[in-house]
Design a protein around this motif. Structure first.
Motif: not given
Ligand code: HEM
Ligand SMILES: [Cu+2]
Ligand SMILES: [Cu+2]
Lengths: 148, 494, 190
Positions: B365-385
């Motif tokens: 959900m943090i990643d799916a929040t647009i203003p956070f997504n611009d520093v998480l998109h396509n980082t290892l946060w994605v495979p993490a979650h």
């Protein structure tokens, strides 16, 4: 069965015939791709309902695996028929266009029929599936990017 | 709609000589075998990123594609089979259909694997157009073969959903399958029968699954058409939306299939029944409506995407979490709270899986929040979650189910407890390294990562090794039990 | 190690805090099974709690949603407030970005980002290595992306979308300089 329950296949059949032969009436026009895909989905839907109705009027044993195979091939065929290359080729010739529509009608009819033969209610579900696919194709199947 | 003049419905019996129990057992064995192999592939990828082994970039991306596509297809099979196990009696499902769909999926997976391992196909499991066609390192045939494989996976899943939905319509009707009769008295059946929660989950999965299969078919046919006739136009934005509609939803549905299993299994361990009520009808209808709209959260960084889709995608993603958080997970905790829970491998894994689902869900959900997504998109946060709720959620549910299925009445022996611990410690450490990488801005899907990626990957490899050792031990124990109890259970095999 | 600052710090804190709560709740429920009670005894209280939790969670989501609406990075949301002083074209291709090598700090820049082959993604890393923002680069489309470099230094532009065998090597430095006067009007259309 009420009169309506007995007669609706006739009405649906008439509607299918009308859409199928519509190009003969309107001549060589090609509607926008979106409208065209939706129109073809409508043929699939109505013809599918007819196939289901026919299958239900003949009680048989269910579960014929070849029916399953046919069902899958016809579902894929319904998308293949939506290739815009085919449309653009036939749109100029009303007769070919009507034949293409006939292809959709046969696909829908046999798909609905075979699926319903395979398992009761599967015809309904199959028809839902191809209509969903038709609607999804309408969102941009075969469309180039906007500015090209 | 009555069944008209059809009279009593006559269905084929077990004519293929396949008993349902045997089919479930076989699917579990195939699935776990695949998970083990693909998990090793994952370990090798981590080791490559940690500079422990050397892989060429092309090989790395091929393995990445194999691991991703293979894992998703495998958990689809495993969760579908586990849910099917409980639905079979409730809905009179036929084992032949399951055989067909599992065969189609495994066949598709093999075709895709051949394209990857022989041809080197490697654009990632989301095969984003146009990379499969241009600027790549693999032969043209492997692209086509891979898409044929995906088509078969989609067909297998479609068969499963068609049969499921047809059976639900036959036994309950779509509205009552969602238990909407608990809200609208007009729908109530004469015999007062209400769909149990596991059937409600199945109704949602069958409908959204069908939608997903429909999208997948159009997607793959468009790609195959482009493959066969390069002049066939493809709009990159349209196909990206469709790709994530398909990819996101099919991966997401494994969680909803798991929910159906949880509804059926937890009562067994807690000794408390799990009843349907209005809340379940509302929440599953919500899931049904909003889960198919969550995909735009994969396109937040495509700024040309229509603004309403971006905003609606975020809202749908949020809304889709409500049923999970307020109904299924909360309901499970309430069922367990102060129950006389029998703590076995199965129940432990189900609880741990619920935890993973929630923790991964928070990260998602943090990643799916647009203003956070611009520093998480396509980082290892994605495979993490997604590893948190696929590896640490769905996969745990499947292990829990397997252990329930194999016979989970005896307390866990001490040596199996050791493997349990190894599994969990390995998993937590492995996931933690993914999260750390994400926060540090290390990109996902990189054969060679910028610092501190390689260091984190090196530590992650060690944890992955521990995880795989624990997993092996546990699977052996479950398999042993299954063989021991299999003979005594043959009586209820049909 | 890259310093954990800004959004990343908020994200990490948020996730750790929420996850800790979740873990504590689970531990509490698991330990409660040591003193079992009949279902009828715990269920009414549970349902009341569920109602509370539902309302709380729903409110939280609505609040979060509204807040994010005002902070999205899109042109249509920022266009009026951050008047760009500079328009920069970025052409991503295998495996580099064709774009200026020097850009001014503290200047609102409008990036027009597209790709000449497959999908790429332009990620902006600060001189300390912190990811500050990104935008996808898609063929046939132009993404409009507003960004202001906070301070001068050697930034890294890195591709964040798998784009082929050379993907890991698709990064390049970007020199961000202190403009002579932050207010000085700059030519449009670099
Ligand atoms: C068993 C232990 C596992 C290990 C060691 C492992 C390891 C990895 C690694 C190293 C990556 C690449 C991350 C990156 O740099 O982008 C990855 C990606 C992925 N994994 Fe796993 N994984 C495991 C289990 C699973 C499971 C159980 C699932 C799903 C059910 C899964 C699904 C995926 C997917 C979908 C990707 C993305 C592939 C892509 O980017 O195309 N993994 N995994
Ligand atoms: Cu037409
Ligand atoms: Cu790139």
């Amino acid at each position: 069965m009420t009169a309506i329950e007995r007669r609706w296949p006739i009405l649906v059949g008439l509607a299918v015939a009308l859409i199928v032969f519509d190009p003969l009436l309107t001549g060589p026009v090609s509607p926008p791709l979106l409208v065209h895909h939706i129109e073809h989905s409508l043929i699939l839907l109505l013809a599918g309902l007819l196939g289901i109705a026919y299958a239900r009027s003949h009680p048989r044993r269910y579960g014929d695996p070849t029916a399953l195979l046919g069902v899958i091939l016809l579902a894929s065929l319904s998308v293949l028929l939506m290739l815009p290359d085919i449309y653009s080729g036939v749109d100029a010739y009303p007769i070919l266009h009507a034949l293409l529509h006939l292809g959709f009608a046969l696909t829908g009819y046999f798909g609905g029929y075979l699926a319903e033969r395979y398992s009761p209610r599967a015809g309904t579900v199959w028809t839902m599936l191809v209509v969903m696919m038709g609607v999804i194709t309408a969102s941009g199947f075969g469309s180039p990017p906007p500015h090209l | 709609m009555a069944l008209g003049n059809q009279g009593p419905v006559e269905l084929y019996g077990a004519e293929m000589g396949v008993t349902p129990r045997w089919m479930v057992a076989l699917s579990l064995c195939i699935g776990f075998g695949l998970i083990f192999f693909l998990g090793m592939v994952g370990g090798v990828m981590k080791a490559a990123q940690g500079d422990i082994v050397h892989l060429s970039a092309a090989t790395f991306y091929a393995l990445l594609t194999l691991h991703g596509a293979g894992m998703i297809a495998t958990v689809v099979v495993l969760t579908a089979v586990a849910h099917w196990h409980f639905l079979r009696r409730l809905l009179n499902l036929r084992v032949e259909v399951l055989v067909f769909s599992v065969l189609a999926i495994v066949w598709g997976l093999l075709a895709a694997a051949a394209a990857i391992l022989v041809g080197g196909f490697g654009p990632g499991w989301t095969f984003l157009y146009p990379l499969p066609f241009i600027g790549n390192t693999w032969p043209v045939w492997s692209t086509g073969l891979f898409f044929f494989g995906v088509l078969f996976v989609g067909i297998g899943f479609a068969i499963f959903c068609i049969d499921l939905l047809a059976s639900i319509i036959r036994e309950y009707g779509i509205l009552n399958g969602l238990a909407l009769d608990t809200i609208f008295p007009g729908l109530r059946r004469a015999d007062g029968k209400v769909a149990p929660p596991t059937v409600i989950a199945a109704t949602m999965v069958a409908i959204d699954g069908l939608l997903t299969a429909a999208a997948g078919t159009v997607l793959v046919i468009a790609l195959l058409a482009h493959w066969a006739m390069p002049a066939f136009p493809v709009d990159p934005l349209w196909i990206k939306n469709l790709t994530y509609f398909f990819g996101h939803t099919i991966a997401n549905l494994t969680i909803y299939l798991s929910a159906g299993v949880i509804y059926a299994v937890l009562p067994h361990y807690t000794g408390r029944p799990w009843h349907t009520n209005k809340i379940y009808a509302i929440s599953w209808t919500t899931s049904l409506l909003f889960v198919p709209w969550a995909w735009p959260h994969h396109l937040y960084m495509d700024f040309v995407q229509a603004p309403w889709l971006q905003i609606f995608g975020e809202a749908s993603t949020y809304i889709a979490t409500i049923p999970a958080a307020v109904v299924t997970i909360f309901g499970a905790l309430l069922l367990v709270y102060r129950s006389d829970m029998r703590w076995r491998i199965g129940s432990t894994f189900f609880m741990a899986g619920l935890l993973g689902w929630l923790v991964g869900g928070v990260a998602a959900m943090i990643d799916a929040t647009i203003p956070f997504n611009d520093v998480l998109h396509n980082t290892l946060w994605v495979p993490a979650h997604f590893h948190t709720y696929l590896l640490g959620g769905v996969f745990l549910f499947v292990i829990g189910f397997a252990s329930y299925f194999a016979g989970d009445d005896a307390p866990t022996p001490p040596w199996a407890k050791v493997f349990e611990w190894l599994f969990f410690i390995g998993m937590i450490g492995f996931l933690a390294m993914f999260y750390a990488g994400g926060i540090e801005g290390v990109p996902r899907r990189e054969a060679v990562q910028p610092a501190p990626g390689p260091l984190l990957a090196m530590i992650g490899t060690v944890f992955a090794g521990v995880l795989l050792v624990g997993m092996t031990g546990l699977l052996i124990e479950i398999f042993r039990r299954g063989r021991r109890n299999g003979a005594s259970r043959e009586s209820d095999a049909t | 190690m890259v310093p954990i600052v800004g959004k990343q710090l908020v994200i990490l804190a948020l996730w750790l805090a929420l996850s800790t709560i979740v873990v504590v709740v689970f531990a509490w429920v698991v330990s409660s099974t040591r003193r079992p009670a009949p279902q009828g005894e715990v269920q009414p209280g549970g349902y009341r709690l569920r109602r509370l939790w539902g309302w709380f969670y729903g409110t939280l989501l609505v609040a979060a949603f509204l807040v994010t609406l005002w902070t999205v990075p899109y042109a249509w949301a920022q266009g009026s407030s951050a008047k760009p002083a500079l328009v920069v074209h970025v052409y991503a291709h295998q495996f580099a970005f064709t774009m200026p090598q020097k850009l001014p700090a503290q200047t609102p820049i409008e990036f027009l980002v597209t790709s000449l082959d497959v999908n790429h993604d332009m990620g902006i890393y600060s001189p300390q290595g912190v990811l500050l923002g990104q935008v996808q680069a898609m063929p046939d489309y132009t993404n409009v992306f507003f960004f202001t470099f906070p301070a001068p230094g050697r930034y890294i532009i890195r591709c964040l979308e798998l784009c082929g065998a050379g993907h890991s090597y698709m990064f390049q430095p970007l020199q961000v300089y202190q403009p002579a006067s932050a207010a000085a009007p700059l030519a449009r259309g670099v």
